[in-house]
Design a protein around this motif. Structure first.
Motif, PDB file in Angstrom:
ATOM      1  N   VAL A 174       9.233  -9.589  -1.734  1.00 19.61           N
ATOM      2  CA  VAL A 174      10.287  -8.644  -1.162  1.00 19.61           C
ATOM      3  C   VAL A 174      11.204  -7.920  -2.489  1.00 19.61           C
ATOM      4  O   VAL A 174      11.105  -6.478  -2.192  1.00 19.61           O
ATOM      5  CB  VAL A 174      10.908  -9.274  -0.241  1.00 19.61           C
ATOM      6  CG1 VAL A 174      12.138  -8.200   0.394  1.00 19.61           C
ATOM      7  CG2 VAL A 174      10.158  -9.609   1.054  1.00 19.61           C
ATOM      8  N   ASP A 175      11.418  -8.754  -3.199  1.00 19.18           N
ATOM      9  CA  ASP A 175      12.309  -7.934  -4.415  1.00 19.18           C
ATOM     10  C   ASP A 175      11.394  -7.052  -5.028  1.00 19.18           C
ATOM     11  O   ASP A 175      11.777  -5.914  -5.473  1.00 19.18           O
ATOM     12  CB  ASP A 175      12.878  -9.114  -5.401  1.00 19.18           C
ATOM     13  CG  ASP A 175      13.895  -9.761  -4.715  1.00 19.18           C
ATOM     14  OD1 ASP A 175      14.617  -9.278  -3.761  1.00 19.18           O
ATOM     15  OD2 ASP A 175      14.394 -10.717  -5.301  1.00 19.18           O
ATOM     16  N   ALA A 176      10.015  -7.429  -5.258  1.00 19.48           N
ATOM     17  CA  ALA A 176       9.220  -6.747  -6.279  1.00 19.48           C
ATOM     18  C   ALA A 176       8.736  -5.524  -5.451  1.00 19.48           C
ATOM     19  O   ALA A 176       8.363  -4.344  -6.009  1.00 19.48           O
ATOM     20  CB  ALA A 176       7.808  -7.316  -6.347  1.00 19.48           C
ATOM     21  N   LEU A 177       8.822  -5.458  -3.968  1.00 20.25           N
ATOM     22  CA  LEU A 177       8.474  -4.423  -3.258  1.00 20.25           C
ATOM     23  C   LEU A 177       9.752  -3.267  -2.924  1.00 20.25           C
ATOM     24  O   LEU A 177       9.728  -2.162  -2.694  1.00 20.25           O
ATOM     25  CB  LEU A 177       8.100  -4.719  -2.069  1.00 20.25           C
ATOM     26  CG  LEU A 177       6.717  -5.200  -1.694  1.00 20.25           C
ATOM     27  CD1 LEU A 177       6.672  -6.125  -0.383  1.00 20.25           C
ATOM     28  CD2 LEU A 177       5.712  -4.345  -2.094  1.00 20.25           C
ATOM     29  N   ASN A 227       0.774  -1.281   0.041  1.00 21.16           N
ATOM     30  CA  ASN A 227      -0.110  -0.014   0.056  1.00 21.16           C
ATOM     31  C   ASN A 227       0.758   1.337  -0.119  1.00 21.16           C
ATOM     32  O   ASN A 227       0.693   2.228  -0.792  1.00 21.16           O
ATOM     33  CB  ASN A 227      -0.869  -0.039   1.104  1.00 21.16           C
ATOM     34  CG  ASN A 227      -2.251  -1.014   1.101  1.00 21.16           C
ATOM     35  OD1 ASN A 227      -2.419  -0.988   0.006  1.00 21.16           O
ATOM     36  ND2 ASN A 227      -2.360  -1.599   2.119  1.00 21.16           N
ATOM     37  N   LYS A 228       1.786   1.241   0.695  1.00 16.80           N
ATOM     38  CA  LYS A 228       2.675   2.593   0.869  1.00 16.80           C
ATOM     39  C   LYS A 228       3.429   2.759  -0.582  1.00 16.80           C
ATOM     40  O   LYS A 228       3.575   3.798  -0.797  1.00 16.80           O
ATOM     41  CB  LYS A 228       4.096   2.287   1.743  1.00 16.80           C
ATOM     42  CG  LYS A 228       4.475   3.254   2.612  1.00 16.80           C
ATOM     43  CD  LYS A 228       5.691   2.756   3.610  1.00 16.80           C
ATOM     44  CE  LYS A 228       5.487   3.756   4.719  1.00 16.80           C
ATOM     45  NZ  LYS A 228       6.456   3.335   5.642  1.00 16.80           N
ATOM     46  N   ASN A 229       3.659   1.741  -1.383  1.00 18.68           N
ATOM     47  CA  ASN A 229       4.224   1.770  -2.834  1.00 18.68           C
ATOM     48  C   ASN A 229       2.973   2.147  -3.854  1.00 18.68           C
ATOM     49  O   ASN A 229       3.354   1.972  -4.785  1.00 18.68           O
ATOM     50  CB  ASN A 229       4.939   0.456  -2.979  1.00 18.68           C
ATOM     51  CG  ASN A 229       6.401   0.387  -2.376  1.00 18.68           C
ATOM     52  OD1 ASN A 229       7.095   1.468  -2.150  1.00 18.68           O
ATOM     53  ND2 ASN A 229       6.815  -0.755  -2.016  1.00 18.68           N
ATOM     54  N   ASN A 230       1.799   2.003  -3.298  1.00 19.47           N
ATOM     55  CA  ASN A 230       0.626   2.360  -4.405  1.00 19.47           C
ATOM     56  C   ASN A 230       0.653   1.125  -5.211  1.00 19.47           C
ATOM     57  O   ASN A 230       0.064   1.433  -6.430  1.00 19.47           O
ATOM     58  CB  ASN A 230       0.763   3.703  -4.664  1.00 19.47           C
ATOM     59  CG  ASN A 230       0.506   4.834  -3.995  1.00 19.47           C
ATOM     60  OD1 ASN A 230      -0.256   4.660  -3.057  1.00 19.47           O
ATOM     61  ND2 ASN A 230       1.710   5.799  -4.048  1.00 19.47           N
ATOM     62  N   LEU A 231       0.680  -0.140  -4.849  1.00 22.33           N
ATOM     63  CA  LEU A 231       0.578  -1.366  -5.619  1.00 22.33           C
ATOM     64  C   LEU A 231      -0.757  -2.002  -5.420  1.00 22.33           C
ATOM     65  O   LEU A 231      -0.945  -2.085  -4.304  1.00 22.33           O
ATOM     66  CB  LEU A 231       1.687  -2.030  -5.511  1.00 22.33           C
ATOM     67  CG  LEU A 231       3.147  -1.514  -6.013  1.00 22.33           C
ATOM     68  CD1 LEU A 231       4.210  -2.639  -5.535  1.00 22.33           C
ATOM     69  CD2 LEU A 231       3.109  -1.135  -7.564  1.00 22.33           C
ATOM     70  N   SER A 232      -1.268  -2.369  -6.220  1.00 23.93           N
ATOM     71  CA  SER A 232      -2.671  -3.164  -5.992  1.00 23.93           C
ATOM     72  C   SER A 232      -2.057  -4.505  -5.625  1.00 23.93           C
ATOM     73  O   SER A 232      -1.140  -5.038  -6.258  1.00 23.93           O
ATOM     74  CB  SER A 232      -3.349  -3.252  -7.381  1.00 23.93           C
ATOM     75  OG  SER A 232      -2.861  -3.801  -8.427  1.00 23.93           O
ATOM     76  N   GLN A 233      -2.820  -5.540  -5.274  1.00 24.78           N
ATOM     77  CA  GLN A 233      -2.111  -6.775  -5.345  1.00 24.78           C
ATOM     78  C   GLN A 233      -2.396  -7.483  -6.667  1.00 24.78           C
ATOM     79  O   GLN A 233      -1.320  -8.317  -6.476  1.00 24.78           O
ATOM     80  CB  GLN A 233      -3.589  -7.715  -4.554  1.00 24.78           C
ATOM     81  CG  GLN A 233      -3.675  -7.426  -2.863  1.00 24.78           C
ATOM     82  CD  GLN A 233      -4.833  -8.362  -2.255  1.00 24.78           C
ATOM     83  OE1 GLN A 233      -5.641  -8.851  -2.834  1.00 24.78           O
ATOM     84  NE2 GLN A 233      -4.632  -8.451  -0.993  1.00 24.78           N
TER      85      GLN A 233
END
Length: 84
Positions: free
Chosen positions: A63-66, A24-30
């Motif tokens: 974790v890498d994707a984040l 959510n902090k990175n403004n990514l959807s699931q």
């Protein structure tokens, strides 16, 4: 008294909550995070809800994707669990 099972469940829950928080902090959807991590969106939803005990391989992809290292991620998990 906390049993090993309780501690494992707490860790699984805390990992899931941290993934959701960072997503959510990175403004990514699931949907987007699951695509970046090469996992199914419903699997990610279950991880975030503390219902899945994911492998280290899958956790590393998430974790890498984040954009975090594993050590950074677990530091955040630990800090958040101490602040509960």
């Amino acid at each position: 008294m906390n049993t090993m099972s309780d501690k494992n469940n707490d860790l699984i829950f805390n990992v899931g909550i941290t993934i959701a928080k960072l997503r959510n902090k990175n403004n990514l959807s699931q949907e987007v995070l699951s695509e970046l991590s090469e996992i199914h969106r419903t699997y990610l939803s279950e991880v975030e809800g503390g219902k899945r005990n994911l492998t280290l391989t899958v956790l590393k992809r998430i974790v890498d994707a984040l954009g975090f290292s594993m050590s950074e991620f677990f530091r955040i998990v630990e800090e958040d669990s101490l602040n509960e």
